[in-house]
Scaffold this motif. Structure first.
Motif, PDB file in Angstrom:
ATOM      1  N   ASN A 378       0.820  -1.214   0.000  1.00  0.00           N
ATOM      2  CA  ASN A 378       0.000   0.000   0.000  1.00  0.00           C
ATOM      3  C   ASN A 378       0.852   1.261   0.000  1.00  0.00           C
ATOM      4  OD1 ASN A 378      -2.615  -0.985  -0.115  1.00  0.00           O
ATOM      5  ND2 ASN A 378      -2.710  -1.377   2.082  1.00  0.00           N
ATOM      6  N   ASN A 382       1.291   3.971  -3.079  1.00  0.00           N
ATOM      7  CA  ASN A 382       0.982   5.395  -2.917  1.00  0.00           C
ATOM      8  C   ASN A 382       2.128   6.260  -3.419  1.00  0.00           C
ATOM      9  OD1 ASN A 382      -1.558   5.118  -1.864  1.00  0.00           O
ATOM     10  ND2 ASN A 382      -0.929   5.244   0.276  1.00  0.00           N
ATOM     11  N   LYS A 435      -7.342  11.078  -4.848  1.00  0.00           N
ATOM     12  CA  LYS A 435      -7.247  10.569  -6.221  1.00  0.00           C
ATOM     13  C   LYS A 435      -8.631  10.364  -6.806  1.00  0.00           C
ATOM     14  CE  LYS A 435      -3.200   8.315  -4.464  1.00  0.00           C
ATOM     15  NZ  LYS A 435      -2.719   7.068  -3.869  1.00  0.00           N
ATOM     16  N   GLY A 444      -6.422   2.419   1.674  1.00  0.00           N
ATOM     17  CA  GLY A 444      -5.094   1.792   1.777  1.00  0.00           C
ATOM     18  C   GLY A 444      -4.381   2.094   3.078  1.00  0.00           C
TER      19      GLY A 444
END
Ligand code: ADP
Ligand code: MG
Length: 474
Positions: A378, A382, A435, A444
């Motif tokens: 995760n 990112n 996002k 996440g």
């Protein structure tokens, strides 16, 4: 979560203690009020007895004596003294009482010195004399013990009273013989000679009402226990619900990661596969030219095996990560970081991201490997997203594991730019994302936090010069 429940219980215990204290105080007040009523009516009956003796009994006896002087020899406190008689009745009554009363008549000018008032008592008596109060009640302290104290005046002097308390020369000879003529005389009609009071130790009142206190206490305790159980049930339900929610989120996140990595598997195999096929072509060519020596064959087989084992490792990493069943085991942080980076290798390569791993301390953890892999995947994903959206040239991720101040720390740092102040406080919240939500889920980092906290760890984020650093501490 565990701490929360303890906190609730602690507050509850404090509350319970306060309520119990208030309850006992309240009960004590009621017990004292009760005692006050009972003691007041007892003093009233004492006064009633005294009045009967003074108004009825004594005048009748004097009449008898007047009629028959020889009866004079019957002059006796036992039939004439209201103080003596009421005291006697009180003693008899007391024997049947469980509550320990202390009854007394006090005067400032008594015949019998045992009735002499103390300063405190004289003070109250004077207030009665001035008609300032009709009865007196207070809690007093004597030798460290608290007492309930209630007093009432006796009735004021009548003419008849002065026979024994007026001029000693007129008083019955026996009386003067018994008590002398220094005290108890020269009273006037309408004067207030004495008061009567009851004194009871507070501890005796409580002892007397013990049963009520015990029943009350047990009831309170039962209510308390029922409350604790109720709170526990509600709390437990919440925890279970929360846990179920977290598990759901975790699966959702795992699915999202899976979706984005499906493509990676084929990417990851593309290179070794083309490597293998070019090797086969190479062997074919060499063989055609008759140049395939025994050594060459062995060396090519070695190369091929390397590619195959790489492919097998990557497929194992994927298989392990997506396997739903997993048992807890111990593992090294280096393996977890390695596995996470291997899983993402294709997309890291595609996006020109360099990963530097610096293992200063290779910690051992016990738990689910996949949960830890999920955390790293995760965070690395990112960083990849940030590199792309911020169009960074030189892309680097640095993962370190080291010890500091007795803490085990794993840091993941990237140079993909800072996170703005408004955003940075929210990134661990579920469903927070900057996002496009058609590709992102916003859970996440929340999952990372849930997983790390499950292992009693702590995850935090900080902006550094040209990027961010995530620190996981245990
Ligand atoms: N390395 C990073 N650099 C910049 N922003 C980041 C980084 N990691 C996380 N973020 C921010 O945190 C938000 C939440 O991340 P996450 O929980 O993984 O959800 P998602 O990636 O689906 O948006 C991201 O939308 C992004 O704004
Ligand atoms: Mg993310």
């Amino acid at each position: 979560m565990k701490f929360n429940f303890k906190f609730i219980i602690a507050i509850f215990i404090v509350l319970y203690a306060i309520i119990t204290l208030l309850f006992f105080n309240f009960y004590k007040e009621i017990a004292i009020k009760d005692t006050r009523q009972e003691a007041g009516s007892m003093l009233n009956s004492m006064n009633a007895i005294r009045t009967y003796i003074e108004e009825i009994q004594r005048p009748m006896i004097y009449n008898l004596i007047e009629d028959n002087q020889s009866l004079d020899k019957y002059f006796d406190a036992r039939i004439l003294s209201s103080t003596y008689i009421s005291q006697y009745i009180y003693e008899k009554q007391r024997q049947n009482k469980e509550l320990k009363y202390r009854y007394k008549l006090v005067a400032t000018n008594p015949l019998n010195p045992i009735h002499m008032a103390t300063d405190f008592e004289a003070n109250i008596l004077n207030k009665f004399r001035d008609n300032k109060i009709q009865d007196y009640f207070s809690i007093i302290k004597e030798n460290g013990e608290s007492y309930f104290f209630i007093a009432k005046p006796i009735s004021r002097n009548t003419k008849a009273c002065l026979l024994c308390h007026g001029n000693p020369a007129d008083a019955p000879k026996r009386l003067v013989d018994q008590y002398g003529d220094t005290r108890g005389f020269y009273e006037k009609e309408g004067d207030l000679r004495a008061m009567i009071y009851l004194k009871i130790a507070i501890s005796d009142i409580i002892e007397y009402h013990k049963d009520e206190f015990v029943t009350g206490g047990i009831t309170m305790f039962a209510v308390f226990i029922i409350f604790i159980i109720l709170i526990y049930i509600i709390y437990n339900k919440n925890v279970k619900l929360q846990e179920r929610k977290e598990i759901l989120f975790e699966h959702q996140n795992r699915l999202a990661v899976m979706g984005s990595m499906i493509g990676n598997i084929s990417h990851q195999w593309k290179q070794p596969l083309s490597h293998l096929s070019s090797m086969l072509i190479n062997i074919e060519l060499l063989s055609e030219r008759g140049k395939l020596s025994h050594e060459k064959v062995l060396s090519k087989i070695g190369d091929a095996n390397e590619q195959i084992s790489f492919m097998s490792n990557t497929i194992n990493d994927f298989k392990n990560f997506f396997s739903p069943k997993e048992i807890n085991s111990d593992f090294k942080i280096e393996d977890i970081i390695g596995q996470s980076v291997r899983l993402l290798q294709a997309s890291l390569n595609k996006n020109n991201i360099k990963v530097i791993i610096d293992i200063e301390e290779n910690f051992t953890f016990v738990g689910s490997r996949n949960e830890f892999v999920q955390v790293f995947v995760n965070i690395i994903n990112n960083a990849k997203d940030a590199f792309i959206s911020n169009k960074i040239e030189n892309r680097e991720i640095l993962i370190r594991s080291y010890k500091n101040g007795g803490k085990t720390i794993v840091s993941i740092q990237n140079n993909a730019g800072e996170i703005s102040k408004e955003v940075i406080d929210k990134i661990f919240k579920p469903y927070f994302s900057t996002k496009d939500l058609s590709v992102a889920t916003g859970i996440g980092l929340y999952i990372c936090k849930v997983i790390i906290e499950r292992y009693k760890g702590d995850i935090s984020v900080k902006n550094i010069d040209d990027g961010v650093i995530f620190k996981i501490k245990f």
